[in-house]
Every structure is written in structure tokens, then in C-alpha cells.
Design a protein around this motif. Structure first.
Motif, mmCIF file in Angstrom:
data_model
loop_
_atom_site.group_PDB
_atom_site.id
_atom_site.type_symbol
_atom_site.label_atom_id
_atom_site.label_comp_id
_atom_site.label_asym_id
_atom_site.label_seq_id
_atom_site.Cartn_x
_atom_site.Cartn_y
_atom_site.Cartn_z
ATOM 1 N N ASP A 1 31.257 31.538 45.915
ATOM 2 C CA ASP A 1 31.728 32.346 44.891
ATOM 3 C C ASP A 1 31.445 32.230 43.375
ATOM 4 O OD1 ASP A 1 32.684 34.021 46.999
ATOM 5 O OD2 ASP A 1 34.557 33.037 46.943
ATOM 6 N N ILE A 2 30.517 31.454 43.291
ATOM 7 C CA ILE A 2 29.966 30.956 41.805
ATOM 8 C C ILE A 2 28.406 31.399 41.680
ATOM 9 C CG2 ILE A 2 29.604 29.385 40.177
ATOM 10 C CD1 ILE A 2 32.478 27.715 41.288
ATOM 11 N N HIS A 3 28.175 32.370 40.916
ATOM 12 C CA HIS A 3 26.706 32.534 40.610
ATOM 13 C C HIS A 3 26.560 32.894 39.168
ATOM 14 C CE1 HIS A 3 26.140 33.300 45.092
ATOM 15 N NE2 HIS A 3 27.548 33.758 44.963
ATOM 16 N N SER A 4 25.223 32.937 38.976
ATOM 17 C CA SER A 4 24.859 33.248 37.487
ATOM 18 C C SER A 4 24.840 34.653 37.254
ATOM 19 C CB SER A 4 23.295 32.748 37.109
ATOM 20 O OG SER A 4 22.619 33.481 37.929
ATOM 21 N N LEU A 5 25.153 35.116 35.947
ATOM 22 C CA LEU A 5 25.194 36.213 35.400
ATOM 23 C C LEU A 5 23.856 37.052 35.698
ATOM 24 C CD1 LEU A 5 26.761 38.639 34.100
ATOM 25 C CD2 LEU A 5 25.895 37.813 31.898
ATOM 26 N N LYS B 1 27.895 27.520 32.581
ATOM 27 C CA LYS B 1 29.238 27.364 32.479
ATOM 28 C C LYS B 1 29.684 28.847 32.882
ATOM 29 C CE LYS B 1 28.631 24.444 28.537
ATOM 30 N NZ LYS B 1 29.193 23.930 27.209
ATOM 31 N N ALA B 2 31.143 28.532 33.649
ATOM 32 C CA ALA B 2 31.942 29.781 34.040
ATOM 33 C C ALA B 2 32.282 30.407 32.746
ATOM 34 C CB ALA B 2 33.032 28.961 34.744
ATOM 35 N N LEU C 1 31.066 34.196 37.361
ATOM 36 C CA LEU C 1 29.766 34.271 36.864
ATOM 37 C C LEU C 1 29.744 33.260 35.725
ATOM 38 C CD1 LEU C 1 29.667 38.108 36.651
ATOM 39 C CD2 LEU C 1 28.898 36.469 38.743
ATOM 40 N N THR C 2 28.495 32.590 35.971
ATOM 41 C CA THR C 2 28.202 31.583 35.059
ATOM 42 C C THR C 2 26.868 32.178 33.893
ATOM 43 O OG1 THR C 2 26.446 30.580 36.209
ATOM 44 C CG2 THR C 2 28.601 29.821 36.507
ATOM 45 N N GLU D 1 24.785 44.185 46.087
ATOM 46 C CA GLU D 1 25.213 43.343 47.114
ATOM 47 C C GLU D 1 26.685 42.525 46.949
ATOM 48 O OE1 GLU D 1 22.209 40.526 48.169
ATOM 49 O OE2 GLU D 1 20.624 42.262 48.097
ATOM 50 N N PHE D 2 26.462 42.088 45.444
ATOM 51 C CA PHE D 2 27.952 41.345 45.097
ATOM 52 C C PHE D 2 28.999 42.073 45.300
ATOM 53 C CE2 PHE D 2 24.780 38.239 42.998
ATOM 54 C CZ PHE D 2 25.146 37.083 43.540
ATOM 55 N N LEU D 3 29.151 43.509 44.631
ATOM 56 C CA LEU D 3 30.034 44.026 44.784
ATOM 57 C C LEU D 3 30.454 44.629 46.167
ATOM 58 C CD1 LEU D 3 29.401 46.985 41.999
ATOM 59 C CD2 LEU D 3 30.825 44.910 41.958
ATOM 60 N N GLN D 4 29.673 44.827 47.282
ATOM 61 C CA GLN D 4 30.039 44.832 48.561
ATOM 62 C C GLN D 4 30.698 43.705 49.187
ATOM 63 O OE1 GLN D 4 26.449 45.866 50.471
ATOM 64 N NE2 GLN D 4 26.479 48.043 49.893
#
Length: 96
Positions: A7-11, A39-40, A34-35, A20-23
Motif C-alpha cells: 500500500d505504499i507507492h510513488s505518486l 517520503k510519504a 503515495l510518496t 488499477e490503484f483505484l480498483q
């Protein structure tokens, strides 16, 4: 609850794969961190889960207020209900 491994990904990655992320967010109900530059920076969450979070915070604030009131009552601080209503009615009468 956030799953650090998923659940941690780059912007940038979110921008490239928004659908895909919204689904995934709708399916798992997990927020997405989102980093930016490692950094978060942002948290993305589905509306239903966000509403539940707001309701939980509101309940917590209510319970804190009740706890404070009970503590003040035990310490003999504050006013009796009778005194409170007498003052309230006096104020209402004087404002008319």
C-alpha cells in the motif's frame, strides 16, 4: 489498515496506473500511501472508508467529552443541571 508491502507507492506510479490503484482501493478498502522523492506525502482512500474514519473520530471526541464531564463531576467542578438550566432560561429571558 495499511499493508506496507502493498500500500505504499510513488505518486508517479499512481499517476501511470490510476485506474488499477483505484480498483484495488475499492476492493481492499485499504488506504494507499503515495510518496514523493521517497517520503510519504499523500494518502488516498475510498469515500466509504473515509466516512467510517470520520464517524470513528466523532465518536472518540464525544467519548472524550463525556469522560471529561464525568471527571469534573467527580471533582465537584461544574454546575448542577438545575443551575445550568436556570442560567440558560435567565439568558433566554433577558435576550427577549
Amino acid at each position: 489498515m495499511i499493508d506496507i508491502s502493498q500500500d505504499i507507492h510513488s505518486l508517479t506510479e499512481f499517476k501511470r496506473n490510476t485506474t488499477e490503484f483505484l480498483q484495488r482501493i475499492k476492493q481492499t478498502k485499504h488506504p494507499l500511501v503515495l510518496t514523493v522523492n521517497g517520503k510519504a506525502e499523500l494518502v488516498v482512500q475510498d469515500a466509504e472508508s473515509y466516512q467510517k474514519l470520520l464517524e470513528a473520530v466523532e465518536l472518540l471526541e464525544t467519548l472524550k467529552g463525556i469522560k471529561l464531564g464525568l471527571e469534573q463531576m467527580q471533582e465537584r467542578k461544574g454546575k448542577t443541571a438545575g443551575d445550568f438550566f436556570n442560567e440558560l432560561f435567565d439568558k433566554l429571558d433577558s435576550s427577549q
